[in-house]
Design an enzyme around this catalytic site. Structure first.
Site, short mmCIF file in Angstrom:
data_model
loop_
_atom_site.label_atom_id
_atom_site.label_comp_id
_atom_site.label_asym_id
_atom_site.label_seq_id
_atom_site.Cartn_x
_atom_site.Cartn_y
_atom_site.Cartn_z
N CYS A 161 -8.20 -18.05 3.23
CA CYS A 161 -7.64 -17.39 2.03
C CYS A 161 -6.88 -18.41 1.18
O CYS A 161 -6.88 -18.33 -0.06
CB CYS A 161 -6.70 -16.26 2.44
SG CYS A 161 -7.44 -14.98 3.47
N CYS A 175 -8.51 -20.46 -1.90
CA CYS A 175 -8.49 -19.94 -3.27
C CYS A 175 -7.07 -19.65 -3.76
O CYS A 175 -6.77 -19.84 -4.94
CB CYS A 175 -9.32 -18.67 -3.38
SG CYS A 175 -11.09 -18.89 -3.15
N HIS A 176 -6.23 -19.19 -2.87
CA HIS A 176 -4.92 -18.66 -3.28
C HIS A 176 -3.74 -19.58 -2.99
O HIS A 176 -2.59 -19.18 -3.20
CB HIS A 176 -4.68 -17.30 -2.62
CG HIS A 176 -5.73 -16.28 -2.97
ND1 HIS A 176 -5.88 -15.79 -4.25
CD2 HIS A 176 -6.69 -15.67 -2.22
CE1 HIS A 176 -6.87 -14.90 -4.27
NE2 HIS A 176 -7.38 -14.83 -3.05
N CYS A 209 -12.94 -9.90 0.55
CA CYS A 209 -12.81 -11.36 0.51
C CYS A 209 -13.03 -11.96 1.89
O CYS A 209 -13.65 -13.02 2.03
CB CYS A 209 -11.44 -11.76 -0.02
SG CYS A 209 -11.18 -11.41 -1.77
N CYS A 240 8.20 18.51 0.71
CA CYS A 240 9.21 17.59 1.25
C CYS A 240 9.75 16.65 0.18
O CYS A 240 10.96 16.44 0.09
CB CYS A 240 8.62 16.76 2.39
SG CYS A 240 8.55 17.64 3.97
N ARG A 276 0.95 6.23 7.93
CA ARG A 276 2.06 7.15 7.66
C ARG A 276 1.53 8.51 7.21
O ARG A 276 2.05 9.56 7.60
CB ARG A 276 3.00 6.57 6.60
CG ARG A 276 4.21 7.44 6.33
CD ARG A 276 5.01 7.68 7.59
NE ARG A 276 6.07 8.65 7.41
CZ ARG A 276 6.57 9.39 8.39
NH1 ARG A 276 6.09 9.28 9.61
NH2 ARG A 276 7.53 10.25 8.16
N CYS A 286 2.10 12.17 9.02
CA CYS A 286 2.55 13.39 8.36
C CYS A 286 1.60 14.55 8.66
O CYS A 286 2.05 15.67 8.94
CB CYS A 286 2.66 13.17 6.86
SG CYS A 286 4.07 12.17 6.36
#
Length: 406
Positions: A220, A223-224, A259, A325, A363, A367
């Site tokens: 990664c 490129c970054h 990617c 909620c 998450r 729920c």
């Protein structure tokens, strides 16, 4: 053929047992009762209630759990909610017949109530978890036990005791407020201190994956930039976004996984696996402080609308929705926890209650399980649509990954 002949009766018996499971676990699925005005005059199933058993059910977090929403004169239970009215003296205000209807199915009187129908016709629920399919939350005996206990509460709430009850936290309704505002000082300090923040362990794991060499010799970072120096924070804050090539919305996880496969020639991961969550945590961490800015116009609009519909929809045996909620009762206490507005600017986040890093889809699954509902699959169209809506609700809030929440 011999193997098939042996296995066929075994598999047939297994399917029969699975089909009978709801009946075996709750032979009394539902006994019809007669409503007269605002009450159920006769004990359900002719049962006689026991106040001591009723008190235990009121406290039990897996049964009645009435303290989640109501304050009661039970001093050995310090964490009591303020969603519903205090029940001190309720035995003076309501008759057993009136209490019976309110415990069995308050929605008969107030269709918008958040209170579960503890003895509601189970055919009225949507997407109930298979373990609770065709069942009531409590059986007829348990309903009568709770009614018997509540009927003993004859002492009104005195002003001095009222001063010590939980009261809602005031939250504005016209702008988003991060869950960070509801943390106590020590938990805020934990989130702000990278050495103390337990979520940083997953961020560091994501950092290692970010620099891991793929099958084509790239990573990664190719490129970054090293440590994500070239990552565009504004682009990160715009996810989920429309992918014109695939003609579908892409979450940040989907983009990372694409990617990982196309740019590094790796085998793609299963959506929401621990590696993807760790990489997502690292990438979101690199955009901390950038305001969420999800565009839901154009081709994203139908997905936003579908997510909004799911947000307001009631699910499961508890017949709950996200909206109840995080909009209607935001700021109220659910036992000892203050309900926030449900914004997602901290995900992936570290949850102190479970002691683990939690993605948004995990998450949402948690729920649904708490609703006693069958959750959608992680990475499903439904959960992605809901994620789009939740991010749009959070527009303008700064990214806090890894946030720390209770």
């Amino acid at each position: 053929d011999r193997y098939a002949a042996i296995m066929k009766p075994i598999l047939t018996l297994s399917w029969v047992l699975l089909a009978l499971l709801p009946i075996v676990t709750n032979a009394e699925a539902w006994i019809a009762w007669q409503r007269v005005g605002d009450r159920i005059p006769a004990p359900i199933g002719g049962k006689t209630g026991d106040p001591e058993r009723g008190r235990a059910l009121v406290v039990d977090r897996h049964k009645g759990n009435c303290l989640a929403c109501h304050a009661l004169p039970i001093p050995d239970q310090p964490f009591q909610g303020d969603i519903g009215p205090p029940l001190h003296g309720v035995g003076l205000r309501l008759t057993p017949a009136q209490l019976r209807l309110r415990v069995a199915d308050e929605k008969q009187l107030n269709p918008e109530t958040i209170m579960p129908g503890y003895y509601r016709d189970p055919r009225r629920f949507r997407m109930v978890d298979y373990r609770h399919e065709g069942q009531t939350i409590l059986d007829a005996q348990e309903i009568e036990d709770i009614v018997a206990f509540l009927s003993t509460l004859k002492t009104p709430l005195d002003p001095e005791a009222a001063r010590h009850l939980a009261t809602p936290v005031s939250l504005p309704r016209d702008r988003p407020v991060s869950g960070y505002a509801l943390l106590n000082e020590s938990t805020r300090e934990m989130q702000d201190d990278e050495f103390a923040n337990p979520g940083m362990a997953e961020v560091d794991r994501g950092r290692r994956l970010f620099h891991q060499i793929g099958n084509n010799g790239k990573s990664c970072a190719t490129c970054h930039g090293e440590d994500g120096a070239k990552l565009n924070a504004r682009a990160i804050a715009a996810f989920p976004k429309w992918n014109a090539e695939f003609e579908e919305p892409f979450t940040l996880q989907k983009q990372i996984n694409l990617c990982w496969e196309d740019q590094l020639d790796n085998v793609p991961w299963v959506y929401d696996c621990t590696e993807l969550v760790a990489l997502e945590a690292f990438v979101r961490y690199k955009a901390r402080g950038e305001p969420i800015a999800v565009d839901v116009s154009g081709p994203m609009k139908p997905h936003y609308e579908a997510g909004r519909e799911l947000y307001f929809m009631r699910f499961g045996q508890m017949d709950m929705s996200c909206h109840l909620c995080h909009d209607v009762y935001a700021g109220h206490h659910l036992r000892g926890q203050v309900l926030g507005q449900g914004h997602v600017n901290g995900f992936p986040e570290y949850r102190l209650g479970s002691g683990r890093m939690t993605s948004l889809h995990r998450r949402m699954t948690e729920c649904f399980v708490s609703f006693r509902a069958e959750p959608f699959d992680k990475g499903s169209d439904e959960f992605i649509d809901l994620e789009i809506y939740l991010h749009a609700r959070s527009n303008g809030l700064p990214i806090e990954t890894p946030a720390v929440r209770y």
